[in-house]
Design an enzyme around this catalytic site. Sequence first.
Site, short mmCIF file in Angstrom:
data_model
loop_
_atom_site.label_atom_id
_atom_site.label_comp_id
_atom_site.label_asym_id
_atom_site.label_seq_id
_atom_site.Cartn_x
_atom_site.Cartn_y
_atom_site.Cartn_z
N LYS A 295 55.54 71.76 -0.68
CA LYS A 295 56.66 70.43 -0.03
C LYS A 295 55.53 69.12 -0.20
O LYS A 295 54.35 69.39 -0.11
CB LYS A 295 56.56 70.46 1.70
CG LYS A 295 57.11 68.63 2.63
CD LYS A 295 56.93 68.78 3.71
CE LYS A 295 57.45 67.58 3.59
NZ LYS A 295 56.75 66.63 5.32
N GLY B 52 56.01 60.92 12.93
CA GLY B 52 55.33 60.91 14.33
C GLY B 52 56.44 59.48 15.15
O GLY B 52 55.66 59.74 16.30
N ALA C 84 60.68 63.06 9.27
CA ALA C 84 59.90 61.88 9.58
C ALA C 84 61.27 61.53 10.39
O ALA C 84 62.03 60.51 10.08
CB ALA C 84 59.57 61.30 8.71
N GLY C 85 60.73 60.86 12.04
CA GLY C 85 61.65 59.57 12.50
C GLY C 85 62.10 59.90 13.82
O GLY C 85 62.37 59.52 14.35
N THR D 114 56.70 66.65 15.53
CA THR D 114 56.60 65.34 16.45
C THR D 114 57.06 65.54 17.70
O THR D 114 57.21 65.67 18.85
CB THR D 114 55.62 63.98 16.03
OG1 THR D 114 54.55 64.55 14.89
CG2 THR D 114 55.37 63.60 17.35
#
Length: 264
Positions: A106, A167, A193-194, A216
């Site tokens: 990745k 995050g 992400a997010g 996260t």
Amino acid sequence: MTTPSPSDALLIAGKRYRSRLLTGTGKFKDLDETRLATEAAAAEIVTVAIRRVNIGQDPNAPSLLDVLPPDRYTLLPNTAGCYSAEDAVRTCRLARELLDGHNLTKLEVLGDERTLYPDVVQTLKAAEQLVADGFEVMVYTSDDPILAKRLEEIGCVAVMPLAAPIGSGLGIQNKYNLLEIIENAKVPIIVDAGVGTASDAAIAMELGCDGVLMNTAIAGARDPILMASAMRKAIEAGREAFLAGRIPRKRYASASSPVDGVIG
């Protein structure tokens, strides 16, 4: 009743996966919590930050491989913490050496520490080098449809646009860009992400994403194990809803019971 069949598996770099939920391994309180959350998520692909997590670099410290063995999980080494193409390429080569020739990686090249947005120029540069070097690249990028297509054309095996900053837990901020990426892609599109909670993951899947990667949202939850389970169910529900097909949005009401044939 139609349900997802084995032929609906997620296909990445020629390998089929039952789970469309990819999970990270950072921010958990210990390796045991990492293991339990990964199991609750039913994840098959787990990301590993090579610069931060021990997978053999330090033989005297506990290794992630002790709880997430490579014969059970597909380890996805990532270049988290890299701010240049050179650092990212070097990190990928180290991961390949540590994992006995493992080519799936990745790629993420960050632009600054405040936003953690990708540096798209350095990302393109690194992607070209890694693909030429035989890596199977899953790439973290912005939600720019033109850039996503360019990364696909370079030869990346999956494109991973952000939903919101890493995050942040803000959820999908621009679903129309995401839809444009999905509709024009010939490789898997995985939101990266997010995501903040289960509904965010479900929405991503309802839009037609092939999968969602998160860390996260699970590790930072009050109960990471329970949240991992919730995310698994959200991914499955969102995928089934996408396959089933939502009804069109309408401005006015539409009676669920027809007027024709009313008694009396």
